[in-house]
Write a protein that holds these residues in place. Structure first.
Motif, PDB file in Angstrom:
ATOM      1  N   ILE A 191      71.358   2.002  58.348  1.00 28.02           N
ATOM      2  CA  ILE A 191      72.602   1.397  58.820  1.00 28.02           C
ATOM      3  C   ILE A 191      72.383  -0.075  59.132  1.00 28.02           C
ATOM      4  CG2 ILE A 191      74.299   1.423  60.688  1.00 28.02           C
ATOM      5  CD1 ILE A 191      73.771   4.486  60.857  1.00 28.02           C
ATOM      6  N   GLU A 192      71.292  -0.361  59.810  1.00 29.51           N
ATOM      7  CA  GLU A 192      71.004  -1.737  60.192  1.00 29.51           C
ATOM      8  C   GLU A 192      70.842  -2.639  58.972  1.00 29.51           C
ATOM      9  OE1 GLU A 192      70.184  -5.241  62.032  1.00 29.51           O
ATOM     10  OE2 GLU A 192      71.107  -3.416  62.840  1.00 29.51           O
ATOM     11  N   GLN A 193      70.144  -2.143  57.936  1.00 29.65           N
ATOM     12  CA  GLN A 193      69.850  -3.005  56.796  1.00 29.65           C
ATOM     13  C   GLN A 193      70.963  -3.048  55.762  1.00 29.65           C
ATOM     14  OE1 GLN A 193      66.244  -2.153  54.692  1.00 29.65           O
ATOM     15  NE2 GLN A 193      66.424  -3.942  53.369  1.00 29.65           N
ATOM     16  N   TYR A 194      71.611  -1.923  55.500  1.00 31.50           N
ATOM     17  CA  TYR A 194      72.506  -1.847  54.345  1.00 31.50           C
ATOM     18  C   TYR A 194      73.993  -1.792  54.674  1.00 31.50           C
ATOM     19  CZ  TYR A 194      68.242  -0.948  51.711  1.00 31.50           C
ATOM     20  OH  TYR A 194      66.995  -1.063  51.142  1.00 31.50           O
ATOM     21  N   ALA A 195      74.376  -1.401  55.878  1.00 32.66           N
ATOM     22  CA  ALA A 195      75.801  -1.274  56.186  1.00 32.66           C
ATOM     23  C   ALA A 195      76.477  -2.638  56.199  1.00 32.66           C
ATOM     24  CB  ALA A 195      75.985  -0.576  57.536  1.00 32.66           C
ATOM     25  N   SER A 196      77.675  -2.688  55.656  1.00 36.66           N
ATOM     26  CA  SER A 196      78.448  -3.928  55.655  1.00 36.66           C
ATOM     27  C   SER A 196      78.968  -4.215  57.055  1.00 36.66           C
ATOM     28  CB  SER A 196      79.632  -3.797  54.693  1.00 36.66           C
ATOM     29  OG  SER A 196      80.594  -2.886  55.226  1.00 36.66           O
ATOM     30  N   PRO A 197      79.379  -5.452  57.317  1.00 35.97           N
ATOM     31  CA  PRO A 197      79.987  -5.753  58.626  1.00 35.97           C
ATOM     32  C   PRO A 197      81.189  -4.867  58.929  1.00 35.97           C
ATOM     33  CG  PRO A 197      79.416  -7.787  57.498  1.00 35.97           C
ATOM     34  CD  PRO A 197      79.193  -6.666  56.503  1.00 35.97           C
ATOM     35  N   LEU A 198      81.944  -4.478  57.895  1.00 35.76           N
ATOM     36  CA  LEU A 198      83.091  -3.603  58.110  1.00 35.76           C
ATOM     37  C   LEU A 198      82.638  -2.236  58.611  1.00 35.76           C
ATOM     38  CD1 LEU A 198      86.104  -2.919  57.864  1.00 35.76           C
ATOM     39  CD2 LEU A 198      85.688  -2.336  55.449  1.00 35.76           C
ATOM     40  N   VAL A 199      81.617  -1.676  58.004  1.00 37.95           N
ATOM     41  CA  VAL A 199      81.102  -0.378  58.428  1.00 37.95           C
ATOM     42  C   VAL A 199      80.488  -0.472  59.823  1.00 37.95           C
ATOM     43  CG1 VAL A 199      79.347   1.372  57.956  1.00 37.95           C
ATOM     44  CG2 VAL A 199      80.805   0.535  56.100  1.00 37.95           C
ATOM     45  N   LYS A 200      79.742  -1.543  60.084  1.00 38.07           N
ATOM     46  CA  LYS A 200      79.144  -1.690  61.417  1.00 38.07           C
ATOM     47  C   LYS A 200      80.218  -1.820  62.488  1.00 38.07           C
ATOM     48  CE  LYS A 200      74.657  -3.542  60.028  1.00 38.07           C
ATOM     49  NZ  LYS A 200      73.726  -4.681  60.058  1.00 38.07           N
ATOM     50  N   TRP A 201      81.281  -2.542  62.182  1.00 45.80           N
ATOM     51  CA  TRP A 201      82.387  -2.624  63.134  1.00 45.80           C
ATOM     52  C   TRP A 201      82.986  -1.240  63.353  1.00 45.80           C
ATOM     53  CZ3 TRP A 201      87.466  -1.168  62.235  1.00 45.80           C
ATOM     54  CH2 TRP A 201      88.332  -1.373  63.318  1.00 45.80           C
ATOM     55  N   GLY A 202      83.148  -0.461  62.272  1.00 46.72           N
ATOM     56  CA  GLY A 202      83.711   0.877  62.406  1.00 46.72           C
ATOM     57  C   GLY A 202      82.858   1.775  63.284  1.00 46.72           C
ATOM     58  N   ILE A 203      81.536   1.625  63.181  1.00 49.64           N
ATOM     59  CA  ILE A 203      80.634   2.421  64.012  1.00 49.64           C
ATOM     60  C   ILE A 203      80.771   2.019  65.477  1.00 49.64           C
ATOM     61  CG2 ILE A 203      78.202   2.834  64.535  1.00 49.64           C
ATOM     62  CD1 ILE A 203      77.691   2.676  61.484  1.00 49.64           C
ATOM     63  N   GLU A 204      80.812   0.724  65.738  1.00 49.24           N
ATOM     64  CA  GLU A 204      80.997   0.262  67.114  1.00 49.24           C
ATOM     65  C   GLU A 204      82.319   0.773  67.683  1.00 49.24           C
ATOM     66  OE1 GLU A 204      80.725  -3.978  66.980  1.00 49.24           O
ATOM     67  OE2 GLU A 204      78.836  -3.927  65.857  1.00 49.24           O
ATOM     68  N   ASP A 205      83.343   0.740  66.852  1.00 49.15           N
ATOM     69  CA  ASP A 205      84.656   1.218  67.276  1.00 49.15           C
ATOM     70  C   ASP A 205      84.608   2.711  67.610  1.00 49.15           C
ATOM     71  OD1 ASP A 205      87.682   1.036  67.419  1.00 49.15           O
ATOM     72  OD2 ASP A 205      87.464   2.472  65.777  1.00 49.15           O
ATOM     73  N   ALA A 206      83.907   3.487  66.784  1.00 49.82           N
ATOM     74  CA  ALA A 206      83.789   4.920  67.044  1.00 49.82           C
ATOM     75  C   ALA A 206      83.057   5.177  68.350  1.00 49.82           C
ATOM     76  CB  ALA A 206      83.065   5.606  65.882  1.00 49.82           C
TER      77      ALA A 206
END
Length: 643
Positions: A191-206
């Motif tokens: 997740i740290e290396q490959y997730a896009s900023p959009l996906v990382k934002w979605g994880i933070e939101d979750a």
């Protein structure tokens, strides 16, 4: 659409470390999984994407792993196949095509009611063909199963043989077992290396939307071993529904307490002596309707919830006196003929046959019941009007509803998988495509994260065959699976395929939708129904609005009443989260299945009257002596550490 964000309450660093570990980058697939060192970031948002803090810790099995400078396979970029995009840190590196294509194996649930377009299958459909052509990912399905139980059995057999598919959907207890055996790999580094900023934002939101619990069920030994399914938070809240049309027919008002519901059942039974008003299947999930009035921690699962006791400790809900009271009332209802005597042999699908036929007064399920079983019910009984029944109050005028606060579904990656990063590339692409028309999200991601969407804003087209599908499949649970569109090939992607089955499939790999985005979509539909102002709908909620109304207008009508109730109830203080939010403990993995069996058998016997209510005390003693007492100790230890 307004994206609602909630701020997490301050929590100690030890709590953050339990579920927001920023994992070390993984070693090559097939070797021992790399560990994750806990972060000490001060907020959940920063912790979710923080760089790893340590290196060289022992992975399950005792082997040491590389430090955080190494990517899977020891490369700094995404070198796989003959052609590779730039590394994930560079512009455009969040999207990747494998050349030559790679093969990923998985498994799938395919219920008998599943509809496919012209000759397609779960392995060969527009989405899988698009994945191979566009991303170089070819999917192979190791097995299909008709339901979750059969799927889990097949997965355990694959685990026992040492040959699990690359991408799996385990239960929480299965994940714990597989992680301890080194058969699945931690994903924090991916997740740290490959997730896009959009996906990382979605994880933070979750994480925010679940009040910090998002990763807890999949965190084992400080490492994240699976991606929980992201969905709207309201899907986790089940409801009691009651037939308003029959209340009107009987001249009765909405029941508010146990005596009120008993009066409804008595009148129903008098008018329909051959029917059973209280719909319930063999796992007895509908017991939540009764449990709420007694403040009992036994609900929609086939087991209890963990509850906070008067002395501040944590106890198992199903062995508390309140559960005994609820059971005694259920046994009384059974004797009066309010509960189908065949409930013990009816699973959810079989019980739903009664719902679809209209033979019920109350039903327990999520808001998604508007799709199944209510949609086929409305085809048979168009006048049926199942609406939210407020949770019943006890003698003190209060109610208490225990429920989960996180998502039960999850996706994990087998240790043998040679291309685990492909799951992140797929998630990056799917999320970008599916949310391409959310202008507020596009603006926020550009301004706050410097992220520009890959896919352009696209005119959303209406299905071309809705009337024909409705004519050919009037009782279909999901008729939209057969809807067809006419998007140009260059615009296709998740949510914009030429058949609807692929729009929401996300059958393989990490899935879901940013939580607050879908919450806002759903709330906007309820508001549009209440006010008659459809201009408040955004592109995605407009699509759902049109799809629901094309299926049956009853869907939006029913959802509006559900949303109105829960938007108030969740703030009432009567909703109580399950106290234990962690992955299964060591003893849970070993003992829980047997303890659940003891509970289900004892509760069934008491309700059916083959054993007296005093059998409850026998059950409590057996539960404690067969590992339950030790599990209670484990849970309390976890609870003290995570206060």
């Amino acid at each position: 659409m307004k994206l609602e964000r909630r701020t997490l309450p301050a929590r100690p660093a030890t709590f953050l470390a339990a579920f927001l570990a920023a994992c070390l980058l993984l070693s090559a697939c097939g070797s021992a999984p790399a560990p994750s060192a806990p972060t000490t970031a001060s907020t959940a948002a920063s912790a979710a994407t923080a760089a790893p803090a340590g290196e060289g810790e022992a992975a399950p099995g005792g082997e040491k792993t590389p430090g955080s400078d190494e990517a899977p396979g020891g490369n700094s970029g995404a070198e796989t196949g003959a052609e590779s995009e730039t590394g994930a840190g560079a512009a455009g590196g969040y999207f990747h095509k494998y050349d030559p294509p790679i093969v990923l194996t998985t498994h799938a649930q395919v219920p008998p009611t599943r509809l496919f377009q012209d000759g397609d299958t779960v392995e060969d459909n527009a989405w899988t063909r698009w994945q191979k052509e566009t991303m170089g990912i070819e999917w192979k399905v190791a097995w299909t199963a008709p339901d979750a139980e059969a799927d889990q059995q097949k997965l355990d057999l694959a685990f026992a043989s040492g040959d699990m598919p690359d991408v799996i959907r385990p239960t929480a207890s299965q994940l714990s077992k597989y992680a301890q055996a080194g058969m699945v790999q931690p994903i924090g580094g991916l997740i740290e290396q490959y997730a896009s900023p959009l996906v990382k934002w979605g994880i933070e939101d979750a994480i925010e939307q679940t009040q910090g619990a998002f990763y807890l069920p999949v965190t084992i030994g400080g490492q994240i071993y699976a991606m929980p399914t992201m969905s709207d938070t309201i899907i986790n809240w089940n409801n009691g529904f009651i037939r308003q049309d029959i209340l009107d027919e009987l001249g009765l008002g909405m029941p508010e307490d146990i005596p009120g519901l008993e009066a409804v059942f008595a009148a129903y039974k008098e008018k329909y002596p051959d029917k059973y008003p209280f719909a319930m299947e063999n796992k007895m999930r509908a017991m939540q309707i009764v449990s709420a009035a007694y403040k009992a921690g036994r609900g929609r699962e086939d087991s209890g919830y963990w509850v906070r006791l008067g002395d501040g400790s944590v106890g198992y809900g199903s062995i508390q006196p309140e559960a005994r009271q609820a059971l005694e009332k259920m046994a009384e209802w059974y004797q009066k003929g309010y509960i189908d005597p065949e409930f013990v042999v009816k699973d959810g699908e079989k019980m739903n046959e009664d719902i679809i036929a209209g033979n019920f007064m109350t039903y327990y399920g999520s808001w998604a019941s508007i799709a199944s079983p209510f949609t086929p019910m409305w085809a048979n009984v168009p006048e049926a009007d199942p609406i939210i029944m407020p949770f019943l109050k006890g003698e003190d005028g209060q109610t208490r509803v225990y429920d989960r606060t996180w998502f039960q579904g999850m996706c994990a990656i087998a240790s043998k998988c040679e291309n685990p990063e492909a799951l992140l590339y797929m998630m990056n692409d799917n999320w970008d495509s599916e949310r391409r028309n959310n202008m507020e999200l596009r603006g926020m991601m550009s301004a706050e994260r410097g992220y520009e969407f890959k896919y352009p804003v696209t005119e959303e087209r209406q299905p071309t065959n809705v009337e024909q599908v409705a004519k050919d499949h009037p009782q279909a649970t999901e008729p939209k699976e057969l809807w067809k569109y006419d998007y140009p090939e260059e615009l296709q992607g998740m949510g914009f395929f030429n058949d609807f089955f692929t729009h929401n499939s996300r059958m393989f790999g990490f899935n879901g939708i940013p939580v607050s985005v879908l919450n806002a979509d759903l709330k906007s539909m309820a508001e549009a129904y209440r006010t008659g102002d459809e201009s408040i709908l955004n592109s995605n909620s407009r699509t759902m609005w049109d799809q629901w109304n094309a299926t049956t207008p009853n869907m939006v009508k029913n959802w509006e009443k559900t949303e109105k109730y829960w938007s108030v109830f969740e703030k009432s203080g009567d909703y109580v989260a399950d106290v234990y939010a962690g992955a299964p403990t060591e003893l849970m993995a070993e003992k829980q299945a047997y303890l659940n069996k003891l509970e289900l058998e004892a509760f069934t016997r008491i309700i059916m009257g083959t054993k007296p209510i005093s059998e409850f005390e026998v059950f409590v003693e057996n539960w404690n002596s067969n590992g339950g007492a030790e599990i209670v100790a484990e849970v309390n230890e976890w609870h003290r550490a995570n206060q």
